[in-house]
Scaffold this motif. Structure first.
Motif, PDB file in Angstrom:
ATOM      1  N   LEU A  10      -4.049  12.909  -3.508  1.00 44.19           N
ATOM      2  CA  LEU A  10      -4.019  11.749  -4.410  1.00 44.19           C
ATOM      3  C   LEU A  10      -5.305  11.637  -5.235  1.00 44.19           C
ATOM      4  CD1 LEU A  10      -2.451   9.100  -1.989  1.00 44.19           C
ATOM      5  CD2 LEU A  10      -1.298  10.778  -3.434  1.00 44.19           C
ATOM      6  N   GLY A  11      -5.894  12.782  -5.564  1.00 42.50           N
ATOM      7  CA  GLY A  11      -7.091  12.798  -6.400  1.00 42.50           C
ATOM      8  C   GLY A  11      -8.380  12.571  -5.653  1.00 42.50           C
ATOM      9  N   ASP A  12      -8.322  12.473  -4.314  1.00 41.19           N
ATOM     10  CA  ASP A  12      -9.516  12.147  -3.528  1.00 41.19           C
ATOM     11  C   ASP A  12     -10.573  13.241  -3.622  1.00 41.19           C
ATOM     12  OD1 ASP A  12     -10.965  10.631  -1.367  1.00 41.19           O
ATOM     13  OD2 ASP A  12     -10.567  12.485  -0.279  1.00 41.19           O
ATOM     14  N   ASN A  13     -10.182  14.505  -3.497  1.00 36.76           N
ATOM     15  CA  ASN A  13     -11.165  15.597  -3.508  1.00 36.76           C
ATOM     16  C   ASN A  13     -11.838  15.738  -4.867  1.00 36.76           C
ATOM     17  OD1 ASN A  13     -10.857  16.721  -0.765  1.00 36.76           O
ATOM     18  ND2 ASN A  13      -8.778  17.161  -1.417  1.00 36.76           N
ATOM     19  N   ALA A  14     -11.065  15.653  -5.932  1.00 38.74           N
ATOM     20  CA  ALA A  14     -11.652  15.760  -7.266  1.00 38.74           C
ATOM     21  C   ALA A  14     -12.632  14.622  -7.522  1.00 38.74           C
ATOM     22  CB  ALA A  14     -10.550  15.759  -8.325  1.00 38.74           C
ATOM     23  N   ALA A  15     -12.260  13.405  -7.122  1.00 38.36           N
ATOM     24  CA  ALA A  15     -13.153  12.259  -7.316  1.00 38.36           C
ATOM     25  C   ALA A  15     -14.437  12.434  -6.515  1.00 38.36           C
ATOM     26  CB  ALA A  15     -12.440  10.979  -6.901  1.00 38.36           C
ATOM     27  N   ARG A  16     -14.333  13.003  -5.316  1.00 39.14           N
ATOM     28  CA  ARG A  16     -15.525  13.210  -4.483  1.00 39.14           C
ATOM     29  C   ARG A  16     -16.477  14.201  -5.150  1.00 39.14           C
ATOM     30  NH1 ARG A  16     -12.979  14.443  -0.306  1.00 39.14           N
ATOM     31  NH2 ARG A  16     -13.046  12.361   0.634  1.00 39.14           N
ATOM     32  N   PRO A  69       0.813  -1.230   0.000  1.00 41.74           N
ATOM     33  CA  PRO A  69       0.000   0.000   0.000  1.00 41.74           C
ATOM     34  C   PRO A  69       0.839   1.269   0.000  1.00 41.74           C
ATOM     35  CG  PRO A  69      -0.817  -1.559   1.629  1.00 41.74           C
ATOM     36  CD  PRO A  69       0.503  -2.075   1.162  1.00 41.74           C
ATOM     37  N   PHE A  70       1.978   1.248   0.681  1.00 39.78           N
ATOM     38  CA  PHE A  70       2.841   2.425   0.704  1.00 39.78           C
ATOM     39  C   PHE A  70       3.434   2.673  -0.683  1.00 39.78           C
ATOM     40  CE2 PHE A  70       2.738   1.029   5.090  1.00 39.78           C
ATOM     41  CZ  PHE A  70       2.621   2.218   5.789  1.00 39.78           C
ATOM     42  N   GLY A  71       3.766   1.597  -1.393  1.00 40.42           N
ATOM     43  CA  GLY A  71       4.274   1.753  -2.753  1.00 40.42           C
ATOM     44  C   GLY A  71       3.227   2.316  -3.692  1.00 40.42           C
ATOM     45  N   ILE A  72       1.979   1.841  -3.542  1.00 36.11           N
ATOM     46  CA  ILE A  72       0.891   2.359  -4.382  1.00 36.11           C
ATOM     47  C   ILE A  72       0.655   3.837  -4.085  1.00 36.11           C
ATOM     48  CG2 ILE A  72      -1.568   2.178  -4.856  1.00 36.11           C
ATOM     49  CD1 ILE A  72      -1.367  -0.804  -4.295  1.00 36.11           C
ATOM     50  N   ALA A  73       0.656   4.199  -2.787  1.00 36.43           N
ATOM     51  CA  ALA A  73       0.461   5.606  -2.414  1.00 36.43           C
ATOM     52  C   ALA A  73       1.596   6.468  -2.948  1.00 36.43           C
ATOM     53  CB  ALA A  73       0.362   5.734  -0.900  1.00 36.43           C
ATOM     54  N   ALA A  74       2.818   5.960  -2.915  1.00 35.40           N
ATOM     55  CA  ALA A  74       3.953   6.724  -3.447  1.00 35.40           C
ATOM     56  C   ALA A  74       3.808   6.927  -4.956  1.00 35.40           C
ATOM     57  CB  ALA A  74       5.261   5.998  -3.136  1.00 35.40           C
ATOM     58  N   TYR A  75       3.313   5.905  -5.651  1.00 34.73           N
ATOM     59  CA  TYR A  75       3.106   6.047  -7.100  1.00 34.73           C
ATOM     60  C   TYR A  75       2.027   7.087  -7.386  1.00 34.73           C
ATOM     61  CZ  TYR A  75       1.520   4.944 -11.807  1.00 34.73           C
ATOM     62  OH  TYR A  75       1.135   5.023 -13.125  1.00 34.73           O
ATOM     63  N   TRP A  76       0.926   7.036  -6.637  1.00 38.33           N
ATOM     64  CA  TRP A  76      -0.133   8.034  -6.823  1.00 38.33           C
ATOM     65  C   TRP A  76       0.381   9.441  -6.537  1.00 38.33           C
ATOM     66  CZ3 TRP A  76      -4.662   5.143  -3.956  1.00 38.33           C
ATOM     67  CH2 TRP A  76      -5.170   4.162  -4.798  1.00 38.33           C
ATOM     68  N   ALA A  77       1.202   9.565  -5.485  1.00 35.65           N
ATOM     69  CA  ALA A  77       1.748  10.885  -5.143  1.00 35.65           C
ATOM     70  C   ALA A  77       2.655  11.406  -6.251  1.00 35.65           C
ATOM     71  CB  ALA A  77       2.502  10.812  -3.825  1.00 35.65           C
ATOM     72  N   ALA A  78       3.374  10.489  -6.917  1.00 34.55           N
ATOM     73  CA  ALA A  78       4.285  10.905  -7.984  1.00 34.55           C
ATOM     74  C   ALA A  78       3.544  11.249  -9.269  1.00 34.55           C
ATOM     75  CB  ALA A  78       5.309   9.804  -8.256  1.00 34.55           C
ATOM     76  N   THR A  79       2.374  10.658  -9.474  1.00 35.06           N
ATOM     77  CA  THR A  79       1.643  10.865 -10.729  1.00 35.06           C
ATOM     78  C   THR A  79       0.460  11.822 -10.579  1.00 35.06           C
ATOM     79  OG1 THR A  79       0.313   8.874 -10.280  1.00 35.06           O
ATOM     80  CG2 THR A  79       2.306   8.615 -11.624  1.00 35.06           C
ATOM     81  N   SER A  80       0.079  12.168  -9.356  1.00 36.13           N
ATOM     82  CA  SER A  80      -1.044  13.077  -9.134  1.00 36.13           C
ATOM     83  C   SER A  80      -0.534  14.497  -8.933  1.00 36.13           C
ATOM     84  CB  SER A  80      -1.860  12.651  -7.902  1.00 36.13           C
ATOM     85  OG  SER A  80      -2.375  11.354  -8.056  1.00 36.13           O
ATOM     86  N   PRO A  81      -1.333  15.494  -9.304  1.00 38.66           N
ATOM     87  CA  PRO A  81      -0.906  16.881  -9.092  1.00 38.66           C
ATOM     88  C   PRO A  81      -0.875  17.213  -7.601  1.00 38.66           C
ATOM     89  CG  PRO A  81      -3.182  16.807  -9.822  1.00 38.66           C
ATOM     90  CD  PRO A  81      -2.655  15.414  -9.943  1.00 38.66           C
ATOM     91  N   PRO A  82       0.003  18.118  -7.175  1.00 36.73           N
ATOM     92  CA  PRO A  82       0.112  18.472  -5.758  1.00 36.73           C
ATOM     93  C   PRO A  82      -1.034  19.386  -5.318  1.00 36.73           C
ATOM     94  CG  PRO A  82       1.649  19.776  -7.039  1.00 36.73           C
ATOM     95  CD  PRO A  82       1.024  18.797  -7.999  1.00 36.73           C
ATOM     96  N   LEU A  83      -2.236  18.817  -5.267  1.00 43.08           N
ATOM     97  CA  LEU A  83      -3.421  19.564  -4.875  1.00 43.08           C
ATOM     98  C   LEU A  83      -4.057  18.915  -3.659  1.00 43.08           C
ATOM     99  CD1 LEU A  83      -5.037  20.084  -8.410  1.00 43.08           C
ATOM    100  CD2 LEU A  83      -3.782  21.782  -7.085  1.00 43.08           C
ATOM    101  N   ARG A  84      -4.675  19.736  -2.815  1.00 44.63           N
ATOM    102  CA  ARG A  84      -5.388  19.212  -1.653  1.00 44.63           C
ATOM    103  C   ARG A  84      -6.677  19.981  -1.399  1.00 44.63           C
ATOM    104  NH1 ARG A  84      -0.594  21.330   2.333  1.00 44.63           N
ATOM    105  NH2 ARG A  84      -1.081  23.555   2.248  1.00 44.63           N
TER     106      ARG A  84
END
Length: 261
Positions: A233-239, A93-108
């Motif tokens: 990691l795209g959570d807000n946009a998806a919501r 899970p940490f590897g998946i989160a790191a990949y999402w962080a690297a490929t997602s825009p730095p937005l919160r």
């Protein structure tokens, strides 16, 4: 007659198994505890860091034990294998989160209206949470390019019917409203504030849904901002996209037409 030296049991292999097992149990425990809101989010994030560190140590012990098994024939292959498998499962899970962080825009913090975003409820926010600030030109560009579906809605319906549709869609979600749902009588603009949580890690985010009657149509804008973490990691946009898409269906079911974006 020469006596064959007795094979030793690798202590590193045993530590690998114990450390890997402890990291797995700790991860499951803190996930369940945070999901049921028994663990505060700052403590939860710290424990996640400890879990990753323990899993890394389990792999380190496993590597040392493997070298002993290979060079000196020590015992402990089973402990070594168990520790390695558990550590890798924990780190996935940490590897998946790191990949999402690297490929997602730095937005919160995402909003359908950059110039006048819906106002979030700050009564329960504390100083250790992310600061709320207007989006920079760079953040606007990133959101527009990465999340083109994060747009407001315009409905040719009475104000009260749109507000009723928003209430219906909200009722299908396990969000905590900051106040009782407002009534439409005598109002032309209302903002509904709620606390939402991400699906897997249950990380909290503040949500605001603004319904405005501008005379020609009823506008619906939405904002979602993470309380913790540099990236969502795209959570807000998806919501936002999921909520407004379901609102479109709810409105279409009433009038049989799609809204304008």
């Amino acid at each position: 007659m020469m006596k064959t030296p007795e094979r030793q049991t690798s202590r590193a292999a045993g530590w690998s198994r114990r450390t890997g097992a402890f990291s797995a149990v700790l991860l499951l425990t803190v996930l369940v505890g945070h999901g049921y809101q028994l663990v505060e989010t700052p403590a939860f994030l710290w424990v996640l860091g400890i879990v990753a560190l323990l899993a890394a140590f389990a792999l380190l012990f496993a590597g040392f034990a493997f070298s002993r098994l290979w060079n000196f024939g020590d015992r402990g292959g089973r402990d070594l294998t168990v520790g390695t498998v558990l550590a890798l499962l924990v780190l996935v899970p940490f590897g998946i989160a790191a990949y999402w962080a690297a490929t997602s825009p730095p937005l919160r913090d995402n909003s359908t209206d950059f110039d006048d975003p819906p106002v979030l409820d700050t009564s329960t926010r504390t100083g250790d949470m992310n600061a709320l600030s207007p989006p920079t030109p760079g953040e606007r560009r990133l959101q527009t390019e990465t999340y083109p579906l994060v747009t407001g809605r315009s409905y040719n319906l009475p104000f009260d019917r749109v507000l009723e549709a928003v209430e219906t869609v909200l009722g299908r979600r396990d969000w905590q409203l900051a106040a009782p749902f407002p009534r439409a009588i005598g109002q032309s603009e209302v903002t509904i504030n709620a606390l939402a949580r991400s699906f897997i890690l249950s990380l909290p985010a503040d949500v605001a849904i603004r319904v405005t009657d501008d005379g020609d149509a009823v506008l619906v804008d939405m904002r979602s901002a993470s309380r913790y973490g540099r990236y969502d990691l795209g959570d807000n946009a998806a919501r936002i996209v999921d909520f407004l898409a379901e609102l479109d269906q709810e409105v279409a079911g009433q009038v049989g037409t799609a809204p304008a974006e």
